[in-house]
Design an enzyme around this catalytic site. Structure first.
Site, PDB file in Angstrom:
ATOM      1  N   HIS A  71       0.869  -1.185   0.000  1.00  0.00           N
ATOM      2  CA  HIS A  71       0.000   0.000   0.000  1.00  0.00           C
ATOM      3  C   HIS A  71       0.909   1.239   0.000  1.00  0.00           C
ATOM      4  CE1 HIS A  71      -2.740   2.995   1.814  1.00  0.00           C
ATOM      5  NE2 HIS A  71      -3.747   2.184   1.528  1.00  0.00           N
ATOM      6  N   ASP A 123       3.316  -4.528   7.848  1.00  0.00           N
ATOM      7  CA  ASP A 123       2.095  -3.728   7.715  1.00  0.00           C
ATOM      8  C   ASP A 123       0.924  -4.689   7.833  1.00  0.00           C
ATOM      9  OD1 ASP A 123      -0.111  -2.339   6.969  1.00  0.00           O
ATOM     10  OD2 ASP A 123       0.641  -1.694   5.013  1.00  0.00           O
ATOM     11  N   GLN A 156      -4.296  -5.329   7.016  1.00  0.00           N
ATOM     12  CA  GLN A 156      -5.295  -6.221   6.434  1.00  0.00           C
ATOM     13  C   GLN A 156      -5.272  -7.607   7.075  1.00  0.00           C
ATOM     14  OE1 GLN A 156      -7.587  -5.240   4.502  1.00  0.00           O
ATOM     15  NE2 GLN A 156      -6.802  -3.330   3.649  1.00  0.00           N
ATOM     16  N   LYS A 210     -10.211  -0.926  10.709  1.00  0.00           N
ATOM     17  CA  LYS A 210     -10.375  -2.102   9.854  1.00  0.00           C
ATOM     18  C   LYS A 210     -10.734  -3.339  10.666  1.00  0.00           C
ATOM     19  CE  LYS A 210      -7.653  -0.984   5.731  1.00  0.00           C
ATOM     20  NZ  LYS A 210      -7.494   0.450   5.839  1.00  0.00           N
ATOM     21  N   CYS A 222      -4.698   2.653  -3.594  1.00  0.00           N
ATOM     22  CA  CYS A 222      -3.439   3.138  -2.998  1.00  0.00           C
ATOM     23  C   CYS A 222      -2.322   2.127  -3.208  1.00  0.00           C
ATOM     24  CB  CYS A 222      -3.601   3.460  -1.517  1.00  0.00           C
ATOM     25  SG  CYS A 222      -4.765   4.789  -1.219  1.00  0.00           S
TER      26      CYS A 222
END
Lengths: 417, 178
Positions: A130, A206, A209, A232, A374
């Site tokens: 991202h 990261d 997700q 999220k 993104c």
């Protein structure tokens, strides 16, 4: 839905009832929310926790001696312990609250990166990232002559691991996604971390997700830094998390300066506060932090493993039923089996631009996201300007995927010559 | 105006306003699609960061030194994007070709006003009303198919799609020094 995992399947009807927004019709349609990869929805428990905090416990934290302020401080610090346990952090002091995962990644780049990286030092990224895990490093490449290297992809959107050791040689950091926000690809983070550590590099994950959908243990992943956002995983917007090993946090300089992050301030200098407060300048998003802990409570009460299994069966259903219904007009990007992917499916359909597609789907109450998500380097790899993306969570079921298929079939008819 | 198979459906009525047949026609058969040699032409690129759409406008003016009096001898559109951005750029190219920069700027203002974009520094000339009613011309330029884009204003997210080509055209005028 049957489960081969031995876990009790989710009662999605009951779960849906926990989320007020999912019961609200949109322009006369039932809401079919398939954009949780962008931001999930919130259960009543989270809304009530934040409401209760503001109604009963709010004062500024870490400052005053009165009982109310102590309650607020306790609420924030017990939330910190909750978050630490959620990701398996050895100490709550390793949890830094930020405003979102993007800020967390910028904190790593600006604090750890600027203090440790010299011209020519190498940061390794992947084509799945991202922009939040790209641009801060591009900024360092510009300002500090840091070299960026990129792990490429196989044609089906998995990381190409063939030359990973060459790319990692001499690197200072590998920063990698826990799950692609476009393709749903789940990289082998633990294996990559092992190879990165063998090459002497640190590992930043990261986990935006992945954390909402799979059990996260920083030690099992082999992470040195891990970031995610609250919104999220059924929590509020405005709060993000950085976890880092305590010796890293201890050695890193403060990121933002101001109140709350100091021990002492003189006219000729300042002494920063201890970790983690050193990285939390200004009044923090206290209610959002409380809401994040409530979201974690909610998800763990449902069971993260059950959520993972539920989403996997939905992904299997989508990967089978959508091509069945829609035929060759549908192109699904990314891994073709659920072994290597989570509940995010990007697709192209019938030469209809994703923006137009999403517009027609919206007229059916179906929310999917069109665009580059993104992740423009990944879009260039895929050879497209944009994709349409559907993503699911614990409150989705096969009827949502059927609704998507129905709406796509109608879109094809609508745009047919 | 619309195909039979796309009528008689309540849930599609809003969409019929957005996707008029003339828009889909320009999308499927874009006018003035292609490139021009640079130089002598100029090339301007516009992006919609929201959706990744990209429009390239190639401009050939008769004499850029004439400023707003220069005539757009030729125009070509490149790039890729959704039906609204591509059809709007296609219609724009057909509308401004052979006209002066001044007229094209005038039409741009009026088009943006139709999209409910009121730019103070450009406004105050009553351009908002120029595309309303029976007005068939703005300045010296025939409106033509552009009127079909009126429906976009009901879909605020798509306004940026519709104006992408126009903003790129303005940038092209700036780049060519007119």
């Amino acid at each position: 839905m049957s489960s081969s995992t031995g876990l009790e399947p989710l009662d999605v009807t009951r779960i849906k009832a926990d989320f007020p927004i999912l019961g609200r019709p949109v322009d006369g349609h039932d809401l079919v929310f398939l954009d949780s990869a962008a931001s999930s929805q919130r259960p009543t428990a989270v809304l009530e926790a934040m409401d209760r905090y503001y109604s009963e416990d709010h004062a500024n934290v870490h400052r005053a001696a009165y009982a109310l302020a102590e309650r607020a401080t306790n609420a924030m610090e017990s939330s910190r312990r909750r978050v630490a346990a959620f990701v398996g952090a050895p100490s709550a002091d390793e949890i830094v609250f930020t405003k979102n995962a993007t800020e967390s990644l910028n904190l790593v780049a600006r604090s750890w990166g600027v203090a440790n990286l010299r011209p020519g030092d190498v940061v390794v990224l992947t084509l799945l990232e991202h922009h939040a895990n790209i641009v801060p490093w591009l900024q360092l490449a510009e300002s500090h002559d840091v070299e960026l290297r990129w792990i490429g992809l196989t044609p089906d959107g998995r990381l190409d691991l063939d030359d990973v050791d060459d790319l990692l040689r001499g690197a200072s950091l590998l920063s990698v996604t826990g799950m692609s926000n476009v393709l749903g690809t789940v990289p082998p983070v633990a294996e990559l971390a092992e190879r990165a550590h063998a090459a002497g590099a640190l590992v930043c994950v990261d986990a935006c997700q992945s954390t909402p959908h799979t059990t996260t243990r920083v030690e099992d992943l082999g992470a040195d830094f891990l970031v995610f956002s609250g919104h999220k995983l059924c929590g509020p917007t405005g709060v993000g998390v950085l976890w880092a090993r305590s010796e890293l946090l201890e050695s890193m300089p403060p990121f933002l300066g101001g109140g709350g992050m100091i021990l002492d301030v003189r006219t000729d200098g300042f002494t920063p506060a201890a970790v983690p407060h050193k990285f939390e300048a200004g009044t923090p998003p206290i209610a959002e932090i409380v809401g994040l802990a409530a979201a974690i409570d909610y998800l763990e009460a449902v069971g993260i493993d059950r959520i993972t299994a539920h989403e996997r069966s939905l992904t299997e259903y989508a990967l089978e039923s959508l091509p069945d219904r829609l035929g060759d007009d549908l192109t699904i990007f990314g891994p073709t089996d659920t072994e290597h992917r989570g509940g995010i499916v990007s697709f192209a359909f019938a030469d209809i631009h994703p923006h137009d597609l999403s517009q027609v789907l919206d007229s059916h109450g179906v929310c999917v996201r069109p665009g580059h998500h993104c992740a423009k380097p990944l879009m260039r790899f895929l050879g497209v300007g944009a994709t349409a993306r559907a993503s699911w969570y614990l409150y989705n079921d096969t009827s949502d995927i059927d609704a998507l298929a129905d709406a796509l079939a109608d879109a094809r008819e609508f745009f047919a010559v | 105006m619309v195909n039979d198979h796309r009528t008689g459906r309540d849930d599609m009525s809003g969409l019929e306003d957005l996707y008029r047949e003339i828009i889909l026609d320009h999308y499927r058969s874009p006018r003035n699609r292609g490139e021009l040699p640079v130089p002598p032409a100029t090339r301007a690129e516009g992006f919609n960061p929201l959706c990744g759409d990209e429009i390239v406008v190639y401009l050939q003016l008769d004499d850029p030194a004439k400023g707003d009096d220069a005539v757009i001898d030729d125009i070509r559109i490149g790039g890729q994007g959704c039906s609204i951005s591509q059809s709007s750029a296609s219609m724009m190219s057909a509308a401004v070709k052979g006209h002066t920069v001044a007229d094209a700027r005038h039409l741009t203002r009026a088009f943006k006003a139709m999209m409910s974009i009121h730019e103070g520094e450009l406004g105050g000339d009553g351009s908002e009303s120029e595309l309303d009613g029976d007005a068939a011309e703005v300045g010296e330029i025939a409106l033509g198919d552009l009127d079909a884009l009126k429906g976009v204003v009901k879909f605020p997210v798509r306004i940026k799609c519709a104006t992408l080509g126009w903003n790129t055209l303005l940038q092209g005028f700036d780049d060519s020094g007119s």
